[in-house]
Structures are given as C-alpha cells and as structure tokens.
Write an enzyme that holds these catalytic residues in place. Structure first.
Site, PDB file in Angstrom:
ATOM      1  N   SER A 158      11.469  21.363   9.329  1.00 62.65           N
ATOM      2  CA  SER A 158      10.366  20.507   8.882  1.00 62.65           C
ATOM      3  C   SER A 158      10.419  19.043   9.289  1.00 62.65           C
ATOM      4  O   SER A 158       9.456  18.324   9.042  1.00 62.65           O
ATOM      5  CB  SER A 158      10.234  20.582   7.365  1.00 62.65           C
ATOM      6  OG  SER A 158       9.551  21.750   7.028  1.00 62.65           O
ATOM      7  N   LYS A 176       8.315  10.827   2.398  1.00 65.47           N
ATOM      8  CA  LYS A 176       7.725  12.142   2.108  1.00 65.47           C
ATOM      9  C   LYS A 176       7.634  12.296   0.592  1.00 65.47           C
ATOM     10  O   LYS A 176       8.567  11.909  -0.134  1.00 65.47           O
ATOM     11  CB  LYS A 176       8.617  13.224   2.717  1.00 65.47           C
ATOM     12  CG  LYS A 176       8.086  14.647   2.594  1.00 65.47           C
ATOM     13  CD  LYS A 176       9.019  15.652   3.285  1.00 65.47           C
ATOM     14  CE  LYS A 176       8.463  17.058   3.280  1.00 65.47           C
ATOM     15  NZ  LYS A 176       9.346  18.017   4.000  1.00 65.47           N
ATOM     16  N   SER A 196       7.085  20.843   7.596  1.00 64.65           N
ATOM     17  CA  SER A 196       6.313  20.432   6.432  1.00 64.65           C
ATOM     18  C   SER A 196       6.217  18.915   6.283  1.00 64.65           C
ATOM     19  O   SER A 196       5.417  18.452   5.482  1.00 64.65           O
ATOM     20  CB  SER A 196       6.936  21.022   5.164  1.00 64.65           C
ATOM     21  OG  SER A 196       8.224  20.460   4.946  1.00 64.65           O
TER      22      SER A 196
END
Ligand code: GLN
Length: 487
Positions: free
Chosen positions: A178, A79, A154
């Site tokens: 997330s 990420k 997210s």
C-alpha cells in the site's frame, strides 16, 4: 528551482534554513492549494488548517531561536490510519466516521517533535484494504496524472496529494504493497521499511504481523529524512526492534560501486505488461552502466504469495476488527432491539463490502476444522517464501523488479472482481510476508502514466536501499516529472 509545491523536502528545508520562506508561508501555500484543487482528487478526508498554522508558528519561533532540525517547519500529510490527538481519525470507514483520537501515534508524535507541520489526514482504502483506493467510505481518490484513473491503494490519498503538489510528502502504511503501489502509479518514491523498524503504536491495526509505516515522497533523499525521524525502538510496540537507527542521510551517497542485483525471473511473468517490463529492464540497464552486476535469481514460492497473504491478512484483520462492535469502539446502530441486534447492525452499517469480505474470509480460515487446512498451511508457506528471499540474499545485495503489473487503471475497472484486484499485489506482497524493506521509484512512463521500479533489501537494509534509489535518481529525472495541469 521549480515552484514551492514542486520542491522536495530537502529543497524546502534549504529555503527555510536560508530564511527565504517561513514555515507559516509554506503551510499557507499548501493549505491554499488543497482548498483550491482537492475537489478534483478527494485526497484529504480532514484538512487541519488551525493545527497546521499553530505548528508552523511554533516551528518559525524555534527556527528564530536557532533551534530545530532538518524537518522543522516542513509540512506533510498523514494517512488517516494514524491516530492524532484531538483529531478525527477515520481509517476511511463509516465505523470510525466520528472518532476523535485521544492520543498520538508514535509516528505522528515523533514527526511532531521533529517540527513537522501536519496539513491534514489523507484518504485511503477502508481499513487499508485495497489496491486502488476505491473502498473508502469517503469516496475514491483520483490520480492527478489522469483523474479517470486510480492512484493505487491503500495509501492513495497521500500519494495523490503529493503527486499533485498539495503536500510535499506524506505518510502511508504498507501491509501488502500500500505504499509502493500508489507510489508507482503516481510517480513517487514510496518506502516500506523493515517490519519492526517503525513503531505501529497508534496506527489502526489491519494485519499486525505485516503492517508497517513508511513514506511517500518526491525522492529517496526525502524518504531518508523522514525515516530518520520515524524509525527506532518504541516500548509501546512489542514488535518494534531494538536496533540503532543509522544516519540514513549520510548513507545516501555510500552506494557500493559493485552492486550485485538479483532479478527474480518470477517478477517477469506473463501477468506483467510488456511496456512495464521494458521500463524496468531499462532501469536495470542504468544500474549496469553504473557498475552493477545483474544476477538472475529464483524465488520458487513467490507465486504462492497472493493466496498466502489473502489467508493470513484476513485472519489477522478479523481478529483486529472484532473490537469495532458499537460498544467498545465504533459506529453504534440506533434503537437496538437487543444485544445481538446492536452488534449485527452496528457492524453491518459500519463496515463496507471489502472489509466484510475480509472479516468473513478471516473468520472462516481461523475456525475449528479449517484452521489447519488454511491458516496453518498459509503460515508454513509464508516461511517458505521468507526462506526464498533469505537464500537469494546470500548471493545478491538487492533484488529489483516491477512494483505493479500495469500502470494506473481506470476507476471501476477491477472493482467487480476481487481476485483481479488482489493480483495487483503480486510483486509487493511477498516482501511483506518476509518482513523485508522495499522501495518503489519512478523509472519510466507509458502513455503519460508513471511506472515504478521496486527495490528490495535484506532486513534492516534501509540505508543501502535508499542509497541505491538515490543513485538512480542522481542519474535520471523520472522522479521530477510533473502531471500536466497541476503546475
Ligand atoms: N492490497 C492489499 C490488501 O488489500 C494490501 C493493502 C495494504 O498494503 N494495506 O490487503
């Protein structure tokens, strides 16, 4: 076995160990898929072919010397919230569009040391604020199960990339859901460890008392492999806990016969789509058939978790994001008239609408006169929610329920109403407020869209959590389903 890109990390590790594939071949395979297919998903912000191939070569050399461990030569995606040295790290914000990190996050450094290959940095909601991956400065991510739908946020870039076979696994962060939410919406296994289990060093801060790094994988077994390398005390993170890291892989097959599973009645409220409820009930029935006892429990303060989180998280975010002022960090506006103009325009141009909403809310709830009414009250309610979970764990081993109220929804469906968007977090956020470990595992499908079962354990209960998820994955094949068109 299925194609290389459908294999788990554990299966790829076996292929590497038997010399049936090299790390370089594996890395090329995934890099080729990313360049051929990612235009449809937008799951990567930065692809790192040179860095990846150099790491893969080094891994092959290590393996040829008879060295390395279970992760050596296996590619993953990070990420874009994790700093990676000499690599662009944006947090999906214009504010950090050109930021090149001068050091590695502990997560990156530990996985590098284990011989993992970094394919690239994945798209996400801006500063990890969102539930659908639509707030990124680099555009929304699409769900491979239906590209008109969101992958969840997210950590939606890592989720979409893994679900479509552009990477075998990815890292994520979970402040309010997330990791678990995108895992549920893309048919993956998403692990959020106990707060303090994995170092936050080098992970761009959103809400520091809630943020925790974890994994998006095809199986609980793969989550155990990655967690073993990521977890453990780090002197650079004052909230990382000095507790020994268990052998998660060895514990996978040690799930007790007589599990007591708490099923909170608050998880099956009117907000839960009935077909999601049926999938989750069917998964619970599977546990019962395997010898577990279901116990109805109550988490009386859980309904306060969304308002509590949306005070605490913005408060911490407003403080963390004050460093992005165009002077110390981040985008700097051109030709400022004076200092105030520089601050205002740098922040005005650098942050997107959702981030600004959080900063405004956070600054408000911390301001003199409102602090006691909002921030202090939220901290008190946070303790009540934590106590609810602690009380429940006096009589059960694990808690289970849905991860999200619905399967993946269409892009744009909830962007006009922030409160609608925040309600996606209703089943995941309490776990962060209490600092507990949680995992989402695929447990069914509705009209071809995956559904997630959430499992929550007491603090530092990752080993029993993973064992329970693994046992379910031995008995079912939801985690092996593959989105049409991505074979
Ligand atoms: N959806 C929550 C938020 O927008 C949680 C995000 C996260 O876990 N990073 O804050």
């Amino acid at each position: 076995m299925s194609a290389l890109h459908q294999a788990t990390l554990a299966e790829l590790g076996d292929l590497i160990a038997r010399r049936e594939v090299s790390a370089v071949e594996l890395t090329r395979h995934f890099l080729d898929r990313i360049s051929a297919l990612d235009a449809q998903l937008n799951s990567f912000i930065t692809v790192l072919p040179e860095r990846a191939l150099a790491q893969a070569k080094a891994a092959d050399a290590r393996l040829a010397r008879g060295e390395g461990g279970p992760l050596t030569g296996l590619p993953i995606a990070h990420k874009d919230i994790f700093c990676a040295r000499d690599t662009r790290t944006t947090c999906a914000s214009r504010m950090l569009e050109g930021f090149v990190a001068p050091y590695d996050a502990t997560v990156v450094q530990r996985l590098d040391a284990a011989g993992v290959v970094t394919l690239g940095k994945t798209n996400m909601d801006e500063f990890a604020m969102g539930s659908s991956n639509e707030t990124s400065f680099f555009g929304p991510v699409r769900n491979p199960w239906d590209t008109a739908r969101v992958p969840g946020g997210s950590s939606g870039g890592s989720a979409a990339a893994v679900a479509a076979g552009l990477a075998p696994a990815g890292t994520g962060t979970d402040t309010g859901g997330s990791i678990r939410q995108p895992a549920a919406l893309t048919g993956l296994t998403g692990l959020k460890p106990t707060y303090g289990r994995v170092s936050r060093w080098g992970m761009i801060a959103f809400a520091s008392s809630l943020d925790q790094a974890g994994t998006l994988t095809r199986s609980a077994e793969d989550a155990a492999l990655l967690l073993a390398a990521m977890a453990g005390f780090d002197a650079k993170d004052s909230t990382s806990v000095e507790a020994a890291v268990p052998d998660y892989a060895a514990a996978l097959n040690a799930a007790p016969e007589k599990l007591r599973i708490g099923v909170p009645k608050e998880f099956f409220d009117e907000g839960l789509a009935p077909d999601v409820a049926s999938c989750v009930r069917e998964a619970l029935a599977e546990y019962e058939r395997a010898g577990a006892t279901l116990v109805e429990i109550e988490l009386p303060n859980l309904h306060l978790s969304v308002p509590t989180y949306y005070v605490v998280a913005p408060a911490e975010a407003s403080s963390n994001l004050s460093r992005f002022d165009g002077v110390r960090f981040g985008h700097r506006a051109a030709d400022p008239a004076d200092l105030l103009d520089l601050y205002e325009r740098s922040r005005g141009e650098g942050f997107g609408a959702e981030v600004k909403r959080r900063i405004l809310t956070g600054t408000y709830v911390l301001s003199a006169g409102y602090y006691d009414a909002y921030y202090l009250k939220a901290q008190q309610v946070r303790q009540l929610i934590t106590n609810d979970f602690a009380r429940a764990f006096e009589s059960v081993d694990l808690i289970m329920g849905p991860t999200t109220p619905t399967p993946a929804f269409e892009l744009g469906a909830k962007t006009a109403d922030p409160v609608q968007m925040y309600l996606n977090d209703i089943y995941t956020i309490g776990v962060n407020l209490a600092g507990l470990p949680g995992i989402s595992v695929p447990c069914g499908q509705i009209d071809g869209l995956p559904v997630g079962l959430q499992i929550v354990a007491p603090h530092f209960g990752e080993a029993p959590l993973l064992a329970a998820a693994h046992r379910y994955q031995q008995a079912t094949d939801w985690h092996r389903r593959w989105p049409a068109g991505w074979a």
